[in-house]
Design a protein around this motif. Structure first.
Motif, mmCIF file in Angstrom:
data_model
loop_
_atom_site.group_PDB
_atom_site.id
_atom_site.type_symbol
_atom_site.label_atom_id
_atom_site.label_comp_id
_atom_site.label_asym_id
_atom_site.label_seq_id
_atom_site.Cartn_x
_atom_site.Cartn_y
_atom_site.Cartn_z
ATOM 1 N N ARG A 249 -27.524 0.329 -42.212
ATOM 2 C CA ARG A 249 -27.157 -0.980 -42.754
ATOM 3 C C ARG A 249 -28.094 -1.423 -43.862
ATOM 4 N NH1 ARG A 249 -22.066 -1.305 -41.011
ATOM 5 N NH2 ARG A 249 -21.913 -1.076 -38.762
ATOM 6 N N ASN A 250 -29.109 -0.592 -44.105
ATOM 7 C CA ASN A 250 -30.074 -0.870 -45.168
ATOM 8 C C ASN A 250 -30.602 -2.303 -45.104
ATOM 9 O OD1 ASN A 250 -31.606 -0.088 -47.338
ATOM 10 N ND2 ASN A 250 -30.119 -0.799 -48.838
ATOM 11 N N ARG A 251 -30.891 -2.770 -43.898
ATOM 12 C CA ARG A 251 -31.391 -4.148 -43.739
ATOM 13 C C ARG A 251 -32.914 -4.098 -43.599
ATOM 14 N NH1 ARG A 251 -27.092 -7.366 -43.120
ATOM 15 N NH2 ARG A 251 -25.182 -6.463 -42.307
ATOM 16 N N ASP B 84 -29.253 -11.635 -40.619
ATOM 17 C CA ASP B 84 -29.445 -12.458 -41.808
ATOM 18 C C ASP B 84 -28.361 -13.516 -41.995
ATOM 19 O OD1 ASP B 84 -27.609 -10.514 -42.234
ATOM 20 O OD2 ASP B 84 -28.384 -9.819 -44.157
ATOM 21 N N ARG B 85 -27.382 -13.560 -41.078
ATOM 22 C CA ARG B 85 -26.404 -14.660 -41.119
ATOM 23 C C ARG B 85 -26.513 -15.543 -39.879
ATOM 24 N NH1 ARG B 85 -20.850 -12.000 -42.215
ATOM 25 N NH2 ARG B 85 -21.716 -10.157 -43.192
ATOM 26 N N ASP B 86 -27.485 -15.237 -39.051
ATOM 27 C CA ASP B 86 -27.732 -16.048 -37.857
ATOM 28 C C ASP B 86 -28.275 -17.408 -38.301
ATOM 29 O OD1 ASP B 86 -28.492 -15.325 -34.613
ATOM 30 O OD2 ASP B 86 -29.316 -17.146 -35.514
ATOM 31 N N PRO B 87 -27.702 -18.515 -37.803
ATOM 32 C CA PRO B 87 -28.165 -19.852 -38.237
ATOM 33 C C PRO B 87 -29.665 -20.040 -38.067
ATOM 34 C CG PRO B 87 -26.170 -20.046 -36.924
ATOM 35 C CD PRO B 87 -26.579 -18.623 -36.864
ATOM 36 N N TYR B 88 -30.210 -19.484 -36.986
ATOM 37 C CA TYR B 88 -31.643 -19.661 -36.749
ATOM 38 C C TYR B 88 -32.452 -18.897 -37.803
ATOM 39 C CZ TYR B 88 -36.063 -20.055 -34.207
ATOM 40 O OH TYR B 88 -37.365 -20.334 -33.858
ATOM 41 N N TYR B 89 -31.962 -17.718 -38.205
ATOM 42 C CA TYR B 89 -32.653 -16.935 -39.235
ATOM 43 C C TYR B 89 -32.612 -17.683 -40.567
ATOM 44 C CZ TYR B 89 -34.034 -12.999 -42.188
ATOM 45 O OH TYR B 89 -34.692 -12.197 -43.087
ATOM 46 N N VAL C 144 -33.508 -16.963 -49.255
ATOM 47 C CA VAL C 144 -33.458 -15.515 -49.472
ATOM 48 C C VAL C 144 -34.077 -14.809 -48.274
ATOM 49 C CG1 VAL C 144 -34.147 -13.613 -50.970
ATOM 50 C CG2 VAL C 144 -33.643 -15.870 -51.940
ATOM 51 N N PRO C 145 -33.290 -14.071 -47.523
ATOM 52 C CA PRO C 145 -33.835 -13.362 -46.367
ATOM 53 C C PRO C 145 -34.903 -12.367 -46.794
ATOM 54 C CG PRO C 145 -31.439 -13.338 -46.366
ATOM 55 C CD PRO C 145 -31.863 -13.834 -47.690
ATOM 56 N N TYR D 114 -37.826 -8.762 -39.816
ATOM 57 C CA TYR D 114 -37.333 -8.908 -38.445
ATOM 58 C C TYR D 114 -37.223 -7.546 -37.761
ATOM 59 C CZ TYR D 114 -33.759 -9.655 -34.834
ATOM 60 O OH TYR D 114 -33.058 -9.662 -33.665
ATOM 61 N N TYR D 115 -36.620 -6.579 -38.463
ATOM 62 C CA TYR D 115 -36.427 -5.257 -37.859
ATOM 63 C C TYR D 115 -37.747 -4.504 -37.716
ATOM 64 C CZ TYR D 115 -31.414 -5.880 -38.255
ATOM 65 O OH TYR D 115 -30.136 -6.341 -38.111
ATOM 66 N N LYS D 116 -38.648 -4.699 -38.683
ATOM 67 C CA LYS D 116 -39.944 -4.012 -38.580
ATOM 68 C C LYS D 116 -40.730 -4.527 -37.376
ATOM 69 C CE LYS D 116 -40.039 -3.204 -43.532
ATOM 70 N NZ LYS D 116 -40.529 -3.671 -44.831
ATOM 71 N N LYS D 117 -40.628 -5.841 -37.127
ATOM 72 C CA LYS D 117 -41.311 -6.403 -35.959
ATOM 73 C C LYS D 117 -40.660 -5.884 -34.666
ATOM 74 C CE LYS D 117 -42.776 -10.461 -38.491
ATOM 75 N NZ LYS D 117 -42.459 -11.850 -38.879
ATOM 76 N N ALA D 118 -39.333 -5.781 -34.688
ATOM 77 C CA ALA D 118 -38.623 -5.254 -33.511
ATOM 78 C C ALA D 118 -39.056 -3.821 -33.220
ATOM 79 C CB ALA D 118 -37.113 -5.313 -33.738
ATOM 80 N N LEU D 119 -39.203 -3.036 -34.293
ATOM 81 C CA LEU D 119 -39.604 -1.636 -34.133
ATOM 82 C C LEU D 119 -41.017 -1.536 -33.565
ATOM 83 C CD1 LEU D 119 -37.748 0.673 -34.761
ATOM 84 C CD2 LEU D 119 -38.841 0.941 -36.985
ATOM 85 N N GLY D 120 -41.921 -2.368 -34.081
ATOM 86 C CA GLY D 120 -43.307 -2.342 -33.592
ATOM 87 C C GLY D 120 -43.392 -2.702 -32.124
#
Length: 448
Positions: A206-208, A432-437, A446-447, A212-218
């Motif tokens: 998804r090339n995102r 990146d479309r989550d209201p909280y994000y 800009v995400p 957020y994803y880097k923190k999830a990975l860690g």
């Protein structure tokens, strides 16, 4: 009597249920850790991680409850003689497991519906702790029943009648410590691997490239590394238990046919049960003796030391090897990622490492499933080791093949429906479309 289809049906249900049950034990830990780090570091992206994992978790809990109910029904339906004995000796964990599930379900509801309701957010985080206790305790209690099947205790059989029944001795049987340690550590390991693989999927396909994803990975790979190391230690404890209480299972797992002093540990290998040979293997001299008894020259009994009718099938060697290999792979990949991140190498987020992380999910799941199959088939011909054989426990009812096909259809439907709901939920509302994000990154919108 339809022994084969009774075993296939029970095995299919257990294999389907154990996936959801394992995630149900591990995900609450990761949710709680994500919220804890978010509050501690004042980092809202970790709080978003906890929120999104919690939403997915509720779907998995629902499926786990349905398949767990199927297990209860089938054990009573297909193995009535087992339940007759187990009901008198080891029914206490079944009852206590219900209370553990109530604790988990009640506080999961409170946790989900009280986000942002307290001025002190630590109060909300504290509700995640009973969920962890409930889910882990539920798994531990059910695992004591499986431990009892491997090392029965707390009763005597005199002329076919049960006497001197002691439920606590049955629960605290010799297999319980190693079984609980292995089940819980591997559940945390497998869950962390599965969530890390999901994160790698978004980064690969998804090339995102969001923080957020880097923190999830860690976070997920840190838990995977710790869980993997604990699982390896638990595996060593389990091997020592097998050597002492189920030596024929250890012999089959290692494809050791003849009793040997200073027995080697085999890595890989192609087993020929007829010729009693193993080709294409790597031999680690004396290591099996050391791992089994803590002494390089200890004697390890081979399969031929046991009567033919009590020998488990030697093909469980492959399941044992894949289970161990999946754990080694998980530890190696998570350690490499964490080291590369610590050294700030580009390798950490490159496709060269994201692909192995993505593969970590299916490999860890395969290792967990095959580990359970190895445990159950390795006890053959016993359903309760040394006490009751499978053919003495199974129902006399016929037509089990029809039940198997019906349940297979049910599991296919549940599996497809679960995947459809999960994909629809997360695809319709990506991070990146989550209201909280969007609220977190409202400075310019800009995400990152």
């Amino acid at each position: 009597m339809d022994l084969i289809f009774s075993r296939i049906l029970t095995g299919t249900t257990l294999g389907f249920h154990i996936f959801f049950a394992t995630l149900g034990v591990g995900i609450p830990v990761l949710i709680s850790l994500a919220e804890f780090i978010g509050l501690r570091k004042r980092d809202p992206e970790y709080l978003l991680l906890a929120k999104r994992w919690a939403k997915g978790f509720t779907i998995l809990v629902a499926v786990g409850v349905v398949t767990g109910t199927c297990i209860g029904l089938q054990i009573n339906l297909l193995w009535p003689n087992f339940m007759k004995l187990a009901g008198e000796v080891i029914s206490l964990p079944f009852m206590m497991e219900a209370f553990a599930f109530f604790l988990e379900a009640i506080f999961l509801g409170i946790y989900l519906y009280t986000w942002g309701r307290f001025k002190n957010p630590w109060i909300h985080w504290s509700f995640s702790l009973p969920v962890i206790v409930g889910s882990s305790l539920s798994a531990a209690l059910i695992s004591t029943v499986n431990a009892f099947m491997n090392a029965p205790a707390g009763f005597k059989l005199v002329d076919g009648k049960l006497t001197e029944i002691d439920p606590m001795a049955a629960i605290l049987n010799p297999a319980t410590p190693s079984k609980l340690f292995h089940v819980l550590s591997s559940a945390y390991f497998m869950t962390a691997c599965a969530l890390a693989a999901l994160t790698a999927f978004y980064l690969l396909f998804r090339n995102r490239r969001l923080t957020y994803y880097k923190k999830a990975l860690g976070l997920t790979l840190s838990v995977a590394l710790l869980g993997g190391i604990l699982t390896a230690v638990a595996g060593d404890v389990s091997a020592k238990f097998m050597a002492a209480y189920n030596p024929e299972k250890l012999a089959a797992a290692e494809a050791l046919f003849e009793t040997e002093k200073g027995a080697p540990l085999l890595v890989g290998g192609l087993v020929d049960a007829e010729k009693q040979t193993v080709s294409y293997k790597i031999e680690l001299p004396k290591m099996l003796s050391f791992l089994a008894f803590g002494n390089f020259n200890s004697e390890v009994r081979g399969l031929n030391a046991f009567p033919k009718e009590y020998q488990p099938p030697v093909f469980i060697h492959y399941m044992f090897q894949i289970m161990v290999a999946s754990g080694v792979y998980g530890i190696a990949v998570s350690a490499l990622y964490l080291f590369a991140s610590w050294r700030r190498w580009k390798l950490a987020t490159s496709k060269l490492l994201l692909w192995p992380i993505f593969l970590l999910g299916p490999i860890a799941i395969a290792g967990m499933e095959l580990g359970w199959i190895f445990t159950e088939i390795g006890r053959k011909p016993w359903i309760i080791y040394g006490v009751m054989k499978l053919e003495d426990a199974v129902t006399t009812m016929t037509g089990i093949r029809g039940y198997f096909l019906a349940f297979l259809g049910l599991y296919l439907f549940i599996g497809i429906a679960t995947i459809w709901v999960m994909v629809r939920f997360f695809r319709k509302r990506p991070v990146d479309r989550d209201p909280y994000y969007l609220e977190i990154h409202s400075d310019g919108g800009v995400p990152r």
